[in-house]
Design a protein around this motif. Sequence first.
Motif, PDB file in Angstrom:
ATOM      1  N   LEU A  69     -48.651 -26.097 -24.906  1.00 34.65           N
ATOM      2  CA  LEU A  69     -48.666 -26.065 -26.369  1.00 34.65           C
ATOM      3  C   LEU A  69     -47.286 -25.718 -26.897  1.00 34.65           C
ATOM      4  CD1 LEU A  69     -51.979 -24.059 -26.994  1.00 34.65           C
ATOM      5  CD2 LEU A  69     -51.632 -26.513 -27.326  1.00 34.65           C
ATOM      6  N   THR A  70     -46.910 -26.369 -27.999  1.00 38.91           N
ATOM      7  CA  THR A  70     -45.650 -26.030 -28.644  1.00 38.91           C
ATOM      8  C   THR A  70     -45.834 -24.745 -29.441  1.00 38.91           C
ATOM      9  OG1 THR A  70     -46.151 -27.243 -30.673  1.00 38.91           O
ATOM     10  CG2 THR A  70     -45.083 -28.479 -28.876  1.00 38.91           C
ATOM     11  N   LYS A  71     -44.717 -24.169 -29.889  1.00 41.43           N
ATOM     12  CA  LYS A  71     -44.807 -22.964 -30.715  1.00 41.43           C
ATOM     13  C   LYS A  71     -45.569 -23.257 -31.998  1.00 41.43           C
ATOM     14  CE  LYS A  71     -40.979 -20.082 -29.326  1.00 41.43           C
ATOM     15  NZ  LYS A  71     -40.007 -19.138 -29.812  1.00 41.43           N
ATOM     16  N   GLU A  72     -45.348 -24.436 -32.572  1.00 42.36           N
ATOM     17  CA  GLU A  72     -46.034 -24.806 -33.812  1.00 42.36           C
ATOM     18  C   GLU A  72     -47.545 -24.917 -33.586  1.00 42.36           C
ATOM     19  OE1 GLU A  72     -43.325 -26.633 -32.651  1.00 42.36           O
ATOM     20  OE2 GLU A  72     -41.894 -25.639 -33.982  1.00 42.36           O
ATOM     21  N   GLN A  73     -47.927 -25.520 -32.471  1.00 45.32           N
ATOM     22  CA  GLN A  73     -49.354 -25.643 -32.160  1.00 45.32           C
ATOM     23  C   GLN A  73     -49.979 -24.270 -31.932  1.00 45.32           C
ATOM     24  OE1 GLN A  73     -48.920 -28.313 -28.809  1.00 45.32           O
ATOM     25  NE2 GLN A  73     -49.669 -30.064 -30.011  1.00 45.32           N
ATOM     26  N   THR A  74     -49.283 -23.420 -31.207  1.00 43.56           N
ATOM     27  CA  THR A  74     -49.791 -22.067 -30.958  1.00 43.56           C
ATOM     28  C   THR A  74     -49.929 -21.312 -32.270  1.00 43.56           C
ATOM     29  OG1 THR A  74     -48.757 -22.077 -28.773  1.00 43.56           O
ATOM     30  CG2 THR A  74     -49.410 -19.943 -29.650  1.00 43.56           C
ATOM     31  N   GLN A  75     -48.951 -21.439 -33.156  1.00 45.91           N
ATOM     32  CA  GLN A  75     -49.030 -20.791 -34.469  1.00 45.91           C
ATOM     33  C   GLN A  75     -50.210 -21.330 -35.281  1.00 45.91           C
ATOM     34  OE1 GLN A  75     -47.470 -18.218 -36.053  1.00 45.91           O
ATOM     35  NE2 GLN A  75     -46.659 -17.798 -34.019  1.00 45.91           N
ATOM     36  N   HIS A  76     -50.429 -22.639 -35.184  1.00 43.24           N
ATOM     37  CA  HIS A  76     -51.568 -23.255 -35.872  1.00 43.24           C
ATOM     38  C   HIS A  76     -52.868 -22.596 -35.411  1.00 43.24           C
ATOM     39  CE1 HIS A  76     -54.430 -26.275 -37.254  1.00 43.24           C
ATOM     40  NE2 HIS A  76     -54.805 -26.451 -36.002  1.00 43.24           N
ATOM     41  N   PHE A  77     -53.030 -22.467 -34.097  1.00 40.77           N
ATOM     42  CA  PHE A  77     -54.253 -21.864 -33.565  1.00 40.77           C
ATOM     43  C   PHE A  77     -54.323 -20.375 -33.888  1.00 40.77           C
ATOM     44  CE2 PHE A  77     -54.071 -25.562 -30.575  1.00 40.77           C
ATOM     45  CZ  PHE A  77     -55.158 -26.204 -31.103  1.00 40.77           C
ATOM     46  N   TYR A  78     -53.189 -19.712 -33.887  1.00 44.06           N
ATOM     47  CA  TYR A  78     -53.156 -18.293 -34.233  1.00 44.06           C
ATOM     48  C   TYR A  78     -53.695 -18.079 -35.653  1.00 44.06           C
ATOM     49  CZ  TYR A  78     -51.339 -13.599 -35.110  1.00 44.06           C
ATOM     50  OH  TYR A  78     -51.223 -12.277 -35.431  1.00 44.06           O
ATOM     51  N   HIS A  79     -53.231 -18.880 -36.585  1.00 40.71           N
ATOM     52  CA  HIS A  79     -53.688 -18.757 -37.969  1.00 40.71           C
ATOM     53  C   HIS A  79     -55.156 -19.176 -38.113  1.00 40.71           C
ATOM     54  CE1 HIS A  79     -49.890 -17.495 -39.602  1.00 40.71           C
ATOM     55  NE2 HIS A  79     -49.280 -18.487 -38.970  1.00 40.71           N
ATOM     56  N   LYS A  80     -55.548 -20.184 -37.370  1.00 44.43           N
ATOM     57  CA  LYS A  80     -56.946 -20.620 -37.387  1.00 44.43           C
ATOM     58  C   LYS A  80     -57.852 -19.490 -36.871  1.00 44.43           C
ATOM     59  CE  LYS A  80     -59.469 -24.828 -36.356  1.00 44.43           C
ATOM     60  NZ  LYS A  80     -59.384 -26.173 -35.769  1.00 44.43           N
ATOM     61  N   LEU A  81     -57.437 -18.851 -35.787  1.00 41.69           N
ATOM     62  CA  LEU A  81     -58.212 -17.746 -35.213  1.00 41.69           C
ATOM     63  C   LEU A  81     -58.227 -16.539 -36.138  1.00 41.69           C
ATOM     64  CD1 LEU A  81     -57.016 -18.157 -31.538  1.00 41.69           C
ATOM     65  CD2 LEU A  81     -59.407 -18.313 -32.297  1.00 41.69           C
ATOM     66  N   LEU A 115     -57.067 -14.317 -29.503  1.00 41.07           N
ATOM     67  CA  LEU A 115     -55.874 -13.754 -30.150  1.00 41.07           C
ATOM     68  C   LEU A 115     -55.068 -12.900 -29.167  1.00 41.07           C
ATOM     69  CD1 LEU A 115     -57.414 -12.821 -33.616  1.00 41.07           C
ATOM     70  CD2 LEU A 115     -55.599 -14.502 -33.207  1.00 41.07           C
ATOM     71  N   GLN A 116     -55.761 -12.146 -28.320  1.00 41.49           N
ATOM     72  CA  GLN A 116     -55.078 -11.341 -27.307  1.00 41.49           C
ATOM     73  C   GLN A 116     -54.358 -12.243 -26.308  1.00 41.49           C
ATOM     74  OE1 GLN A 116     -54.706  -7.926 -27.308  1.00 41.49           O
ATOM     75  NE2 GLN A 116     -53.223  -8.425 -25.716  1.00 41.49           N
ATOM     76  N   LYS A 117     -54.988 -13.364 -25.956  1.00 43.36           N
ATOM     77  CA  LYS A 117     -54.351 -14.304 -25.022  1.00 43.36           C
ATOM     78  C   LYS A 117     -53.088 -14.910 -25.628  1.00 43.36           C
ATOM     79  CE  LYS A 117     -56.666 -16.888 -22.287  1.00 43.36           C
ATOM     80  NZ  LYS A 117     -57.549 -17.755 -21.526  1.00 43.36           N
ATOM     81  N   ILE A 118     -53.089 -15.129 -26.945  1.00 41.47           N
ATOM     82  CA  ILE A 118     -51.869 -15.623 -27.593  1.00 41.47           C
ATOM     83  C   ILE A 118     -50.773 -14.578 -27.448  1.00 41.47           C
ATOM     84  CG2 ILE A 118     -50.807 -16.160 -29.822  1.00 41.47           C
ATOM     85  CD1 ILE A 118     -53.392 -17.623 -30.589  1.00 41.47           C
ATOM     86  N   LYS A 119     -51.110 -13.316 -27.684  1.00 45.13           N
ATOM     87  CA  LYS A 119     -50.123 -12.234 -27.551  1.00 45.13           C
ATOM     88  C   LYS A 119     -49.610 -12.106 -26.119  1.00 45.13           C
ATOM     89  CE  LYS A 119     -51.977  -9.562 -31.386  1.00 45.13           C
ATOM     90  NZ  LYS A 119     -52.771  -8.403 -31.796  1.00 45.13           N
ATOM     91  N   ASP A 120     -50.521 -12.330 -25.151  1.00 41.91           N
ATOM     92  CA  ASP A 120     -50.149 -12.217 -23.736  1.00 41.91           C
ATOM     93  C   ASP A 120     -49.408 -13.441 -23.212  1.00 41.91           C
ATOM     94  OD1 ASP A 120     -51.473  -9.790 -23.783  1.00 41.91           O
ATOM     95  OD2 ASP A 120     -53.293 -10.572 -22.808  1.00 41.91           O
ATOM     96  N   GLY A 121     -49.450 -14.534 -23.993  1.00 48.45           N
ATOM     97  CA  GLY A 121     -48.805 -15.768 -23.555  1.00 48.45           C
ATOM     98  C   GLY A 121     -49.647 -16.609 -22.614  1.00 48.45           C
ATOM     99  N   THR A 122     -50.951 -16.349 -22.566  1.00 46.28           N
ATOM    100  CA  THR A 122     -51.839 -17.113 -21.669  1.00 46.28           C
ATOM    101  C   THR A 122     -52.814 -18.000 -22.428  1.00 46.28           C
ATOM    102  OG1 THR A 122     -53.403 -15.260 -21.594  1.00 46.28           O
ATOM    103  CG2 THR A 122     -51.713 -15.348 -19.863  1.00 46.28           C
ATOM    104  N   TYR A 123     -52.617 -18.141 -23.726  1.00 48.02           N
ATOM    105  CA  TYR A 123     -53.525 -18.954 -24.543  1.00 48.02           C
ATOM    106  C   TYR A 123     -53.409 -20.421 -24.129  1.00 48.02           C
ATOM    107  CZ  TYR A 123     -55.786 -21.074 -28.585  1.00 48.02           C
ATOM    108  OH  TYR A 123     -56.618 -21.800 -29.394  1.00 48.02           O
TER     109      TYR A 123
END
Length: 163
Positions: A3-15, A78-86
Amino acid sequence: MALTKEQTQHFYHKLLHMQKELSGEKKKTQSMTEEVGELSNGVDNHMADHGTLVTDRMTDQTVKEIDRELLEEVNHALQKIKDGTYGICEKTGQEIPYERLEAVPYARMTVEAQADVEDDLETDAPSFEREFHQQVKDLSNKETIDQKSSQTYEILNREQDSN
């Protein structure tokens, strides 16, 4: 492809939005005695009134439990995003496709890995649970929903014949 940073941010905001919706203020439910008191107004209640109250209460409890479990999944993602494993399958270590994450942003596994886990659960489950899961599949499968040949209809027919 990761996932790109933009995609990860998209999912972060969605979550985050899902988390806010799930943890927002819920409608306060009345106690059964308050509800029954509102119905009675000095007149005996009909059994159907009580049945409706019980059914409504059970529905509310079920929805709250589903929301609670979904909130746990969202918090885990959300925790997985913070850990970098999302976006990494917890079973296989493969990347979860973007399309799956778009549909289920809190997904822990790829579709194939999830199906394997569910098959294993059904295999290990007691026979009555396997039968129940098959009945649910029959009732939700568009091909068998109206057919009298499904396992669910066979069980219902046997039960009617024994009465």
